[in-house]
Design a protein around this motif. Structure first.
Motif, mmCIF file in Angstrom:
data_model
loop_
_atom_site.group_PDB
_atom_site.id
_atom_site.type_symbol
_atom_site.label_atom_id
_atom_site.label_comp_id
_atom_site.label_asym_id
_atom_site.label_seq_id
_atom_site.Cartn_x
_atom_site.Cartn_y
_atom_site.Cartn_z
ATOM 1 N N GLU A 137 -4.931 -30.207 19.228
ATOM 2 C CA GLU A 137 -5.176 -31.559 19.729
ATOM 3 C C GLU A 137 -6.365 -31.572 20.674
ATOM 4 O O GLU A 137 -6.462 -30.730 21.576
ATOM 5 C CB GLU A 137 -3.922 -32.052 20.466
ATOM 6 N N PHE A 138 -7.246 -32.532 20.491
ATOM 7 C CA PHE A 138 -8.391 -32.704 21.383
ATOM 8 C C PHE A 138 -7.917 -33.225 22.736
ATOM 9 O O PHE A 138 -7.102 -34.157 22.801
ATOM 10 C CB PHE A 138 -9.379 -33.681 20.751
ATOM 11 N N ILE A 139 -8.454 -32.628 23.832
ATOM 12 C CA ILE A 139 -8.110 -33.044 25.185
ATOM 13 C C ILE A 139 -9.273 -33.785 25.837
ATOM 14 O O ILE A 139 -9.111 -34.859 26.398
ATOM 15 C CB ILE A 139 -7.726 -31.844 26.054
ATOM 16 N N GLY A 140 -10.442 -33.199 25.802
ATOM 17 C CA GLY A 140 -11.580 -33.818 26.460
ATOM 18 C C GLY A 140 -12.850 -33.044 26.202
ATOM 19 O O GLY A 140 -12.819 -31.920 25.708
ATOM 20 N N VAL A 141 -13.968 -33.667 26.550
ATOM 21 C CA VAL A 141 -15.269 -33.062 26.270
ATOM 22 C C VAL A 141 -16.264 -33.474 27.346
ATOM 23 O O VAL A 141 -16.168 -34.566 27.922
ATOM 24 C CB VAL A 141 -15.772 -33.492 24.876
ATOM 25 N N THR A 142 -17.196 -32.578 27.612
ATOM 26 C CA THR A 142 -18.285 -32.880 28.530
ATOM 27 C C THR A 142 -19.563 -32.269 27.977
ATOM 28 O O THR A 142 -19.548 -31.191 27.400
ATOM 29 C CB THR A 142 -17.985 -32.333 29.943
ATOM 30 N N GLY A 143 -20.648 -32.992 28.129
ATOM 31 C CA GLY A 143 -21.932 -32.504 27.649
ATOM 32 C C GLY A 143 -23.038 -32.935 28.577
ATOM 33 O O GLY A 143 -22.908 -33.940 29.284
#
Length: 123
Positions: free
Chosen positions: A45-51
């Motif tokens: 499951e995807f939780i979060g992302v930062t770029g």
């Protein structure tokens, strides 16, 4: 590029944990890092992302409880998890890729993966 996740453990319901994911072999320039989790018998499951230069996105299931922060100098991303519940029990993985992708929640878009760290929340 290698990713090293750390910080998992056992915590009581309502408690907090902070996971970290340190990247080596890259800088944050154009490098996107995400968190996923996988509970027993369930899909990842995807939780979060930062770029770099992008806002941070969090899944609805964790919004308001989890936050993602970056330490640019150390090329490290942190996942602060508050108000943990038993349903947050899972193996947590960090993932990375070069370049932002519109489908940032899809695990097959990430080339690099950390080894996973176990988070267990007791009721």
């Amino acid at each position: 590029v290698q990713l090293q996740a750390s910080g998992g453990g056992l915590v009581q319901s309502g408690g907090s944990l902070r996971l970290s994911c340190a990247a080596s072999g890259t800088t944050f320039s154009n490098f996107v890092m995400a968190w996923f989790r996988q509970a027993p018998g369930k899909a990842r499951e995807f939780i979060g992302v930062t770029g770099s230069g992008r806002p941070t996105y969090l899944a609805n299931s964790v919004k308001g409880r989890f936050t993602i922060s970056r330490d640019t100098a150390k090329v490290t991303v942190h996942l602060q998890m508050n108000s943990l519940a038993p349903e947050d029990t899972a193996v947590y993985y960090c993932a990375g890729r070069h370049g932002w992708h519109i489908n940032y929640g899809a695990e097959n878009e990430y080339r690099y993966w950390g080894q996973g760290t176990q988070v267990t929340v007791s009721s």
